[in-house]
Structure formats: C-alpha cells, structure tokens
Design a protein around this motif. Structure first.
Motif, PDB file in Angstrom:
ATOM      1  N   CYS A 214     -21.236 -66.252  57.681  1.00 21.68           N
ATOM      2  CA  CYS A 214     -22.103 -66.150  58.864  1.00 21.68           C
ATOM      3  C   CYS A 214     -21.308 -65.769  60.121  1.00 21.68           C
ATOM      4  O   CYS A 214     -21.400 -66.418  61.157  1.00 21.68           O
ATOM      5  N   TRP A 215     -20.516 -64.709  60.017  1.00 25.55           N
ATOM      6  CA  TRP A 215     -19.811 -64.167  61.173  1.00 25.55           C
ATOM      7  C   TRP A 215     -20.070 -62.663  61.258  1.00 25.55           C
ATOM      8  O   TRP A 215     -20.438 -62.015  60.270  1.00 25.55           O
ATOM      9  N   MET A 216     -19.864 -62.110  62.447  1.00 27.50           N
ATOM     10  CA  MET A 216     -20.053 -60.680  62.665  1.00 27.50           C
ATOM     11  C   MET A 216     -19.008 -60.179  63.649  1.00 27.50           C
ATOM     12  O   MET A 216     -18.637 -60.900  64.587  1.00 27.50           O
ATOM     13  N   ALA A 217     -18.525 -58.950  63.456  1.00 26.84           N
ATOM     14  CA  ALA A 217     -17.636 -58.291  64.410  1.00 26.84           C
ATOM     15  C   ALA A 217     -18.310 -57.022  64.892  1.00 26.84           C
ATOM     16  O   ALA A 217     -18.885 -56.265  64.101  1.00 26.84           O
ATOM     17  N   HIS A 218     -18.261 -56.801  66.196  1.00 27.82           N
ATOM     18  CA  HIS A 218     -18.920 -55.657  66.837  1.00 27.82           C
ATOM     19  C   HIS A 218     -17.849 -54.798  67.506  1.00 27.82           C
ATOM     20  O   HIS A 218     -17.111 -55.268  68.367  1.00 27.82           O
ATOM     21  N   TYR A 219     -17.765 -53.527  67.095  1.00 32.54           N
ATOM     22  CA  TYR A 219     -16.771 -52.594  67.629  1.00 32.54           C
ATOM     23  C   TYR A 219     -17.464 -51.510  68.454  1.00 32.54           C
ATOM     24  O   TYR A 219     -18.515 -50.987  68.054  1.00 32.54           O
ATOM     25  N   LYS A 220     -16.855 -51.169  69.581  1.00 39.68           N
ATOM     26  CA  LYS A 220     -17.392 -50.118  70.451  1.00 39.68           C
ATOM     27  C   LYS A 220     -16.274 -49.149  70.824  1.00 39.68           C
ATOM     28  O   LYS A 220     -15.164 -49.564  71.164  1.00 39.68           O
ATOM     29  N   GLY A 221     -16.584 -47.847  70.754  1.00 42.38           N
ATOM     30  CA  GLY A 221     -15.611 -46.831  71.117  1.00 42.38           C
ATOM     31  C   GLY A 221     -16.285 -45.482  71.251  1.00 42.38           C
ATOM     32  O   GLY A 221     -17.500 -45.393  71.454  1.00 42.38           O
ATOM     33  N   GLN A 222     -15.488 -44.425  71.139  1.00 44.43           N
ATOM     34  CA  GLN A 222     -16.028 -43.071  71.238  1.00 44.43           C
ATOM     35  C   GLN A 222     -15.575 -42.235  70.054  1.00 44.43           C
ATOM     36  O   GLN A 222     -14.455 -42.357  69.563  1.00 44.43           O
ATOM     37  N   LEU A 223     -16.492 -41.369  69.612  1.00 42.67           N
ATOM     38  CA  LEU A 223     -16.251 -40.468  68.498  1.00 42.67           C
ATOM     39  C   LEU A 223     -16.031 -39.078  69.077  1.00 42.67           C
ATOM     40  O   LEU A 223     -16.912 -38.530  69.745  1.00 42.67           O
ATOM     41  N   VAL A 224     -14.861 -38.506  68.841  1.00 43.94           N
ATOM     42  CA  VAL A 224     -14.534 -37.200  69.420  1.00 43.94           C
ATOM     43  C   VAL A 224     -13.595 -36.464  68.479  1.00 43.94           C
ATOM     44  O   VAL A 224     -12.822 -37.085  67.746  1.00 43.94           O
ATOM     45  N   HIS A 225     -13.688 -35.127  68.492  1.00 45.77           N
ATOM     46  CA  HIS A 225     -12.783 -34.297  67.695  1.00 45.77           C
ATOM     47  C   HIS A 225     -12.389 -33.108  68.549  1.00 45.77           C
ATOM     48  O   HIS A 225     -13.245 -32.438  69.153  1.00 45.77           O
ATOM     49  N   LYS A 226     -11.104 -32.818  68.603  1.00 45.14           N
ATOM     50  CA  LYS A 226     -10.625 -31.808  69.546  1.00 45.14           C
ATOM     51  C   LYS A 226     -11.104 -30.401  69.197  1.00 45.14           C
ATOM     52  O   LYS A 226     -11.282 -29.562  70.075  1.00 45.14           O
ATOM     53  N   ASP A 227     -11.322 -30.112  67.910  1.00 47.89           N
ATOM     54  CA  ASP A 227     -11.732 -28.766  67.495  1.00 47.89           C
ATOM     55  C   ASP A 227     -13.214 -28.659  67.179  1.00 47.89           C
ATOM     56  O   ASP A 227     -13.718 -27.547  66.975  1.00 47.89           O
ATOM     57  N   GLY A 228     -13.909 -29.786  67.095  1.00 44.87           N
ATOM     58  CA  GLY A 228     -15.290 -29.775  66.647  1.00 44.87           C
ATOM     59  C   GLY A 228     -15.353 -29.893  65.135  1.00 44.87           C
ATOM     60  O   GLY A 228     -14.483 -29.373  64.420  1.00 44.87           O
ATOM     61  N   ILE A 229     -16.368 -30.580  64.629  1.00 42.86           N
ATOM     62  CA  ILE A 229     -16.442 -30.847  63.190  1.00 42.86           C
ATOM     63  C   ILE A 229     -17.860 -31.243  62.821  1.00 42.86           C
ATOM     64  O   ILE A 229     -18.599 -31.833  63.628  1.00 42.86           O
ATOM     65  N   THR A 230     -18.272 -30.879  61.608  1.00 42.45           N
ATOM     66  CA  THR A 230     -19.521 -31.374  61.032  1.00 42.45           C
ATOM     67  C   THR A 230     -19.152 -32.213  59.817  1.00 42.45           C
ATOM     68  O   THR A 230     -18.449 -31.746  58.910  1.00 42.45           O
ATOM     69  N   PHE A 231     -19.636 -33.442  59.778  1.00 40.62           N
ATOM     70  CA  PHE A 231     -19.224 -34.383  58.738  1.00 40.62           C
ATOM     71  C   PHE A 231     -20.294 -35.451  58.571  1.00 40.62           C
ATOM     72  O   PHE A 231     -21.277 -35.507  59.311  1.00 40.62           O
ATOM     73  N   ARG A 232     -20.065 -36.312  57.616  1.00 42.58           N
ATOM     74  CA  ARG A 232     -20.897 -37.503  57.463  1.00 42.58           C
ATOM     75  C   ARG A 232     -20.034 -38.640  56.937  1.00 42.58           C
ATOM     76  O   ARG A 232     -19.017 -38.417  56.279  1.00 42.58           O
ATOM     77  N   PHE A 233     -20.473 -39.842  57.256  1.00 43.98           N
ATOM     78  CA  PHE A 233     -19.779 -41.031  56.768  1.00 43.98           C
ATOM     79  C   PHE A 233     -20.275 -41.390  55.376  1.00 43.98           C
ATOM     80  O   PHE A 233     -21.453 -41.189  55.033  1.00 43.98           O
ATOM     81  N   ARG A 234     -19.354 -41.939  54.578  1.00 40.06           N
ATOM     82  CA  ARG A 234     -19.725 -42.664  53.378  1.00 40.06           C
ATOM     83  C   ARG A 234     -19.083 -44.036  53.511  1.00 40.06           C
ATOM     84  O   ARG A 234     -17.975 -44.162  54.052  1.00 40.06           O
ATOM     85  N   GLY A 235     -19.742 -45.058  53.026  1.00 47.47           N
ATOM     86  CA  GLY A 235     -19.186 -46.388  53.229  1.00 47.47           C
ATOM     87  C   GLY A 235     -19.737 -47.421  52.287  1.00 47.47           C
ATOM     88  O   GLY A 235     -20.710 -47.186  51.562  1.00 47.47           O
ATOM     89  N   GLN A 236     -19.061 -48.560  52.313  1.00 48.12           N
ATOM     90  CA  GLN A 236     -19.476 -49.714  51.517  1.00 48.12           C
ATOM     91  C   GLN A 236     -19.112 -50.967  52.289  1.00 48.12           C
ATOM     92  O   GLN A 236     -17.987 -51.108  52.780  1.00 48.12           O
ATOM     93  N   GLY A 237     -20.087 -51.876  52.414  1.00 45.79           N
ATOM     94  CA  GLY A 237     -19.858 -53.124  53.117  1.00 45.79           C
ATOM     95  C   GLY A 237     -20.318 -54.311  52.309  1.00 45.79           C
ATOM     96  O   GLY A 237     -21.401 -54.306  51.736  1.00 45.79           O
ATOM     97  N   ASP A 238     -19.480 -55.321  52.266  1.00 51.00           N
ATOM     98  CA  ASP A 238     -19.823 -56.578  51.601  1.00 51.00           C
ATOM     99  C   ASP A 238     -19.569 -57.709  52.608  1.00 51.00           C
ATOM    100  O   ASP A 238     -18.454 -58.167  52.766  1.00 51.00           O
ATOM    101  N   ASP A 239     -20.589 -58.111  53.421  1.00 50.19           N
ATOM    102  CA  ASP A 239     -21.986 -57.821  53.174  1.00 50.19           C
ATOM    103  C   ASP A 239     -22.602 -56.824  54.170  1.00 50.19           C
ATOM    104  O   ASP A 239     -23.617 -56.215  53.875  1.00 50.19           O
TER     105      ASP A 239
END
Length: 620
Positions: A214-239
């Motif tokens: 019963c804990w949570m961590a919250h991260y805040k930042g910025q997403l940037v790429h110097k050349d530009g990019i098209t992508f997508r995330f893949r991920g897995q979280g437990d839980d």
C-alpha cells in the motif's frame, strides 16, 4: 410688562448686523483652510550626462616574480580517511492542499522538511542528486496519515480506490494530501526495476520501517528528444505502473485486474500482453511523436498493493527500427532513459534482470543535449597492475642511500640487514661491508629502525545479528532475513622492541552473491592508524562503525542477496611500504591495487577488477 430697550445699549441684536458678523466668520475660516494647502510646482531637471575624466598616465613598475626553492625530493603526505555510511533520520512533512494558480516550482515544495541528499547514492528508484534531465520522485505511504500516524482503514481495496481517485482527479497531488509523504526526493533517469522485494522502494526513499504494501511513488519530469522521435512505451508493473504524457495517459501496465480498477486506459494493439517482461507480460502503449527539442510534461506512478514482489519495467519501441528477437520472437527493447546509466546503476539493474529481457545500454536517450542537462558517467578502463608484494620483496626497500658516519666519512650503499651491533651494507659494486651501529648518525639509525619493523599478530573480527523484515499481512510467504554485520580487527606487537613509528592499517570486508559465487562485493573498507607504544600495550583494537546489511530471500525459486566471504588487512609503515598482511584468500592481496579502486557496494572478480553482478535465470 413692556420693557423698553435703549438703542445705544451694547450687544448683538436681530437683523443685518448679526448676518454680517456670521459672513465674516465663514470667510475667515475659508481663508484659514486655504492657507493650509501649498501648491508645489514640479520642475523636471535636465538629466546630466556623465563625462569620464581624462586618463591619467601612471608610471609602470617592473615586478619581479618571486622565486621559491622547493626540494624535489619532498612529497606531500597522503591523507587517509575513514569511509562510513550514515543513515539520516527521516521526518514527516506537512502537506497542504494543492493551490490553483501556483506553479510547481512553489506549490510542489510547500511543507515538509528538506533532507540533505547523499549525492553518491544510487538506487533502482533514483539517486540523491539531480542532473537536470531526470524525474523527481515523491513517496507516499497510504498506511499512515500525513503526520505519519498509522491509519486504521488501509486495505488493498481502499488503496486501489484512492489510486483511482488520484488518477480521475487529473493527477492532482491534493488528492493525496491525507497520506504520509516522505520528505526525501529521488531523481530517476530510468524506470527499470526488475523483480525485487516490495520493501526495496520504501528503503530507497529513506523509509526502511515502512512495510512493503500500500505505497505509491509519483515521478514528474519532462519528455524531450533533441532530434525528434516517434515511439511508444512498453511496460510491466507489479502492481502499478501508469504513464501520462502531456496530460494524457499513454500506458497502463499495471497488474491485470488492478489495471482495470484504477484507470480506463486500455491498449488496442493485437500483440498486447504477448511477450514476457519481468514477472508478467508487457503492455503496449500509444504512439507518441516528439518534435526536435520540444519538451512535453511526463508523469509516472508506480506502487505495490499486497506486498511481496515488485517490479516496474519501462522500455521503448522506436518506429521503423528492427530489434533483436527473444525466444518468444518478441523484440528485445532498450530501457527508457534520460541519461546513459553509470556503472553503479547498471549493477543495481543487472543483479535482478533476467538476461535477454531488455537492453540497458543503447537505444534513444530522451534528453536535449544542447541544454547541458545530460551527464554521462563513463567507467574507467581496466588497467593491468603488478601484484601487491610485502616489503621483503619490494624494490623500494633496496634503494641506494648515503650513510654518514660520525667520523665524517660518507658511504654509498644499500641496506641489507642488521647483525648484532653491526649493519650490513652492499656497495654499488656488490661488495658487502659491516658498519658498527655506534658509528652511524641519528638519521641513519632511524632509517634502520623503520626498515626493521617488529612482527605483529593480526586478527580479523566480525559479529552479526539477525532480524526479520516485516512481510505483508495479505500474503502467506517466508519473510526475508537480514544480517547486520560489523567488522573490526585487533593488531598486537609480538615482542617489546621499541618501534615509535606510525602504522597505517587498512581493512577490507568482502561478500559474495548467492546467485554466483565467483562474483564478490566490497562490503566495508576502513583505514586507521596505530603507533605500537608501551602506553597502549603495543596493541590496537578497532571496530568499524559501519554496520553492513546483508539480506537473504527466495524469489522465483532462486536465492537472492549476499553473504560474508572473507577479508584482507594490510599494515603499511611510514615509508609507504606494506610490512605485513593477513587475508582469508591470497588473491585478495595479489589484486590489492585493483581492489582499492572498487567502491563500497561494487562487484569484482578474483582479479579484483570491477565487474557487473550476475542476474537470475528465467524461471516461471
């Protein structure tokens, strides 16, 4: 009775005379008030221009550079320090409701106590120092209120309900104001946490006494790429693992069942939940396009519901790139990162990462390099060094020196040994000669004493205590065991011969992996000094103040953690020569020069060169 009035009588009577007097009074008051006001005339002065004075010719003086005679033979004394780790106590902070109209730079830091970060700290959940292009992580414990007191209403269902409320609120931190927030911040450049104990996160955020549920961590930042990019995330979280970019959720890789309870986002890709990642299968996110150098706000939340195991693995699939395939014919993708990971972070990841699940090095780096925010820490290349040797074999021991006799004679030779009341010297031609000790001056006698240290008994001491980490109340599992080790030494001069010279004693305590008994870890390193005098009984007892935690636990039918393996103690005299050593394994002494380059917590092999730890085998 009628009363007659005399017209000549004094006084004020009705009629014109009275009105005249009143009028005079009113005009007098008006003039008086007018006199109280002063009219100022503002005259704007013409701005004066500054005219610099004419330059003045000054006579120039010829300065001579001072000369200081420095002896080339003098060398600064090397300083030694005792390396310790200090755990700072964390304190609960005051959380205020989120305020509208105030930027994150102010509202995000209101309340709480700032803790001086350990700048060398590296954990799977981030480090103690920002490099400018990282994500700031805040830890919340839903089992406690914002003053840090236990809450009576915390269970897994209410925890997931509270997470869902936070997401529905637009990720407003005011929705979390009632829960405890750790004052310690972590700065993450990646979100790659292979399967570990769920108590790892609270410990990383300075809350080791917090249970791993019963804990949570919250991260805040910025997403940037110097050349530009098209992508997508893949991920897995437990839980829990949810990603939001530019105010829109793009990935909910939380555990099946939990994902549907906390968010409405779903993947529409046909390959979703097909390929293994961590202790489940990967979720495929939405496509994202970044313009060159244009940042977007990005937030990540991760958390644990019942306790036990935890993972959070976020990788990147770039559009149009062909990747190496795994045994399931799925792509092996690089981890998301805003900076190349240094050796310490790679150690933390590799120790729990199944080989072939993802790439740690390589792939896109989400950072605008022109901003100077990215910092890449490179490893020093391995260097071949000569094995360490005791003073009897050291070439410096046989240095040629000048010997001054009391009769004024100067001898050039190499000190060989002392026999009775004479010393044996060897000339440059190889001829040996005996010189009575009484004929040597005080400097030569001090050299001989230093070159003939007494023998010492050296003992390595260790003690440990065992404790059990609190496990989840919602799971029936074996609790991890933690051994708290404290290391030390005892050194004692065997005889009573006078040797009034300082000695430097260095101690290394070494552990090894359960997963690989050929990978070792530096547990402790301490340096102390000792002068064997009669007053201290010619002995010194030293105990490190650095308690080392070694955890032992089972996960995926494999044993994880570290165990104590051995030690090395060296004794160095005032000349910088190692005069004696004691080791559990001789290869530790032979690789001493490499061992000195390994940081605390670093892994090395039997040559004492730094390596990465071994990870677990795939076992589902």
């Amino acid at each position: 009775m009628d009363v007659k009035r005399d017209g000549k009588a004094k006084g004020v009577v009705k009629g014109a005379p009275s009105g005249f007097v009143i009028s005079l009074g009113i005009h007098a008051a008006a003039f008086f008030l007018a006199g109280l006001f002063v009219v100022f005339t503002v005259v704007q002065k013409e701005e004066k221009k500054f005219v610099p004075p004419k330059p003045v010719d000054r006579p120039k003086m010829k300065l001579k550079k001072p000369k200081v005679n420095v002896k080339k033979s003098s060398k600064p004394k090397q300083t030694q320090r005792i390396v310790t780790q200090v755990r700072k106590a964390s304190m609960p902070d005051i959380q205020l409701p989120e305020m509208s109209g105030i930027g994150d730079g102010l509202a995000g830091d209101i309340g709480g106590f700032e803790i001086v970060p350990n700048l060398e700290e590296v954990t799977l959940f981030g480090g103690g120092q920002t490099i400018g292009n990282d994500f700031v992580g805040t830890f919340y414990d839903f089992k406690r209120d914002r003053q840090g007191r236990p809450r009576n209403s915390t269970d897994t269902d209410s925890f997931k309900t509270d997470i869902a409320k936070f997401i529905r609120s637009g990720w407003r931190t005011s929705a979390l104001a009632q829960f405890y927030r750790s004052p310690k911040k972590l700065y993450a450049t990646s979100f790659m946490v292979p399967t570990v104990r769920s108590s790892t996160a609270p410990t990383a955020f300075g809350e080791p006494e917090t249970g791993g549920w019963c804990w949570m961590a919250h991260y805040k930042g910025q997403l940037v790429h110097k050349d530009g990019i098209t992508f997508r995330f893949r991920g897995q979280g437990d839980d829990i693992l949810v990603v939001r970019v530019d105010g829109k959720e793009v990935l909910n890789a939380s555990w099946p069942g939990t994902a549907e309870e906390i968010s409405k986002w779903q993947s529409n890709d046909s390959k979703n939940r097909t390929y293994k990642l961590g202790n489940n299968t990967a979720v495929i996110g939405d496509w994202i396009t970044l313009e060159p150098g244009v940042p977007l706000d990005m937030e990540v939340i991760c958390g644990e519901v019942p306790g036990g195991h935890f993972d959070m693995m976020l990788v990147v699939e770039e559009e149009g790139v062909d990747y190496e395939l795994n045994s399931q014919q799925g792509p092996i993708l690089p981890m998301f990162k805003t900076a190349e990971p240094n050796h310490d972070l790679r150690d933390r990841i590799y120790e729990h990462l199944v080989e072939g699940e993802c790439f740690i090095e390589g792939g896109p780096v989400f950072s605008d390099f022109t901003s100077g925010g990215n910092v890449e820490v490179l490893d020093a290349p391995a260097v071949d060094v000569e094995p360490a040797v005791a003073s009897s074999e050291s070439p410096e021991e046989s240095a040629v020196r000048l010997w001054s006799l009391k009769n004024g004679e100067i001898l050039e030779g190499i000190y060989v040994s002392s026999i009775g009341k004479s010393v044996v010297l060897k000339s440059l031609q190889g001829k040996q000669m005996k010189v009575p000790v009484d004929e040597l001056n005080d400097e030569d006698l001090a050299f001989i004493t230093l070159a003939n240290p007494p023998e010492f008994e050296i003992g390595f001491t260790k003690q440990s205590s065992q404790r059990i980490i609190e496990t989840s109340p919602f799971l029936n599992e074996e609790a991890p065991r933690v051994f708290d080790w404290t290391f030390g030494l005892k050194i004692r001069q065997v005889n009573t011969r006078e040797y009034p010279h300082p000695l430097t004693i260095e101690m290394f305590a070494v552990g090894e992996q359960y997963l690989d008994d050929d990978k070792f870890i530096l547990l402790d390193r301490q340096v102390t000094e000792f002068v064997p005098t009669k007053e201290n009984d010619r002995e010194k007892v030293f105990r490190s103040n650095n308690a080392v935690e070694l955890m032992n636990y089972n996960m995926h039918s494999q044993q994880f953690g570290h165990k104590y393996m051995g030690y090395l103690i060296t004794v160095t005299d005032a000349r910088g020569e190692i005069i004696q050593y004691e080791a559990s394994n001789d290869w530790l002494f032979l690789g001493l020069e490499n061992l000195k380059k390994v940081p605390l917590g670093g892994f090395f092999d039997k040559t004492c060169r730094r390596v990465h730890p071994s990870g677990p085998k795939r076992d589902y």
